[in-house]
Design a protein around this motif. Structure first.
Motif, PDB file in Angstrom:
ATOM      1  N   ASP A  42      14.020 -14.334   2.922  1.00 19.16           N
ATOM      2  CA  ASP A  42      14.490 -13.868   1.616  1.00 19.16           C
ATOM      3  C   ASP A  42      14.158 -14.781   0.440  1.00 19.16           C
ATOM      4  O   ASP A  42      14.527 -14.485  -0.697  1.00 19.16           O
ATOM      5  N   SER A  43      13.461 -15.889   0.688  1.00 17.44           N
ATOM      6  CA  SER A  43      13.127 -16.769  -0.432  1.00 17.44           C
ATOM      7  C   SER A  43      11.875 -17.586  -0.115  1.00 17.44           C
ATOM      8  O   SER A  43      11.535 -17.798   1.052  1.00 17.44           O
ATOM      9  N   LYS A  47      12.195 -18.812  -5.223  1.00 15.81           N
ATOM     10  CA  LYS A  47      12.134 -17.427  -5.704  1.00 15.81           C
ATOM     11  C   LYS A  47      12.730 -16.512  -4.652  1.00 15.81           C
ATOM     12  O   LYS A  47      12.528 -16.703  -3.453  1.00 15.81           O
ATOM     13  N   LYS A  48      13.446 -15.488  -5.097  1.00 13.27           N
ATOM     14  CA  LYS A  48      14.056 -14.521  -4.185  1.00 13.27           C
ATOM     15  C   LYS A  48      13.022 -13.454  -3.817  1.00 13.27           C
ATOM     16  O   LYS A  48      12.514 -12.740  -4.664  1.00 13.27           O
ATOM     17  N   VAL A  50      12.028  -9.972  -2.055  1.00 12.76           N
ATOM     18  CA  VAL A  50      12.688  -8.703  -1.727  1.00 12.76           C
ATOM     19  C   VAL A  50      11.974  -7.949  -0.613  1.00 12.76           C
ATOM     20  O   VAL A  50      12.568  -7.131   0.082  1.00 12.76           O
ATOM     21  N   ARG A  51      10.668  -8.228  -0.443  1.00 13.49           N
ATOM     22  CA  ARG A  51       9.914  -7.609   0.654  1.00 13.49           C
ATOM     23  C   ARG A  51       8.522  -8.233   0.713  1.00 13.49           C
ATOM     24  O   ARG A  51       8.089  -8.903  -0.216  1.00 13.49           O
ATOM     25  N   TYR A 132       8.875 -10.339  -5.445  1.00 11.89           N
ATOM     26  CA  TYR A 132      10.084 -11.063  -5.833  1.00 11.89           C
ATOM     27  C   TYR A 132      11.046 -10.170  -6.610  1.00 11.89           C
ATOM     28  O   TYR A 132      10.655  -9.136  -7.149  1.00 11.89           O
ATOM     29  N   ASP A 133      12.292 -10.610  -6.694  1.00 16.32           N
ATOM     30  CA  ASP A 133      13.331  -9.815  -7.355  1.00 16.32           C
ATOM     31  C   ASP A 133      13.121  -9.683  -8.858  1.00 16.32           C
ATOM     32  O   ASP A 133      13.670  -8.791  -9.487  1.00 16.32           O
ATOM     33  N   ASP A 134      12.278 -10.541  -9.457  1.00 17.54           N
ATOM     34  CA  ASP A 134      12.003 -10.437 -10.893  1.00 17.54           C
ATOM     35  C   ASP A 134      10.838  -9.482 -11.199  1.00 17.54           C
ATOM     36  O   ASP A 134      10.407  -9.364 -12.341  1.00 17.54           O
ATOM     37  N   SER A 137       4.864 -10.566  -8.157  1.00 17.75           N
ATOM     38  CA  SER A 137       4.402 -10.619  -6.775  1.00 17.75           C
ATOM     39  C   SER A 137       3.241 -11.588  -6.683  1.00 17.75           C
ATOM     40  O   SER A 137       2.617 -11.930  -7.694  1.00 17.75           O
TER      41      SER A 137
END
Length: 148
Positions: A42-43, A47-48, A50-51, A132-134, A137
């Motif tokens: 997940d990180s 950075k988080k 997401v997939r 990433y969650d933001d 990519s």
């Protein structure tokens, strides 16, 4: 799925069933089954994630995986080899790659699995993009094999 001489190779856009793969390589004559499962974390570097998104040159990837199987059989005494890699979207905690190798004794299967994942990462044309969650990519290179 490509199957030859007790080698099971699969590159597909679906969830990978680790138990099913384990059952493909286990036999009554083997005393060891070694399994590597690579999952989406997940990180990365703060950075988080997401997939992950994987793409492959499928025909060439299968050819390279068959070559890895041949190399393994020349180096170790193994009974069955399974290499499954997922392409497309892979959510957090799901498996991207599963390698299972059986042998009569544990040392052969353990060493063969390590060799297999290292060779796969270094030579098989499968590419990974982290999303990433933001909304950003990044296509990732396997840093374990980057020349510095």
């Amino acid at each position: 799925m490509v199957t030859t001489e007790s080698n099971f190779i699969n590159i597909a856009e679906h969830c990978i069933d680790v138990e099913k793969i384990s059952s493909l390589v286990s036999t009554s004559s083997t005393g060891a089954t070694s399994i590597f499962v690579g999952t989406t974390r997940d990180s990365f570097n703060g950075k988080k994630v997401v997939r992950l998104e994987y793409e492959a040159y499928k025909n060439m990837a299968e050819k390279e995986l068959r070559k890895i199987c041949q190399d393994i059989r020349q180096k170790w005494c193994v009974v069955r080899i399974a290499i499954f890699h997922r392409i497309g979207l892979v959510p957090i905690s799901e498996a991207s790659v599963v390698i299972a190798i059986s042998s009569v004794h544990r040392k052969d299967s353990l060493e063969a699995v390590q060799y297999c994942i290292d060779q796969l990462k270094a030579n098989v044309p499968i590419w990974k993009k982290e999303v990433y969650d933001d909304g950003e990519s990044m296509w990732k290179e396997n840093s374990e094999f980057c020349k510095r």
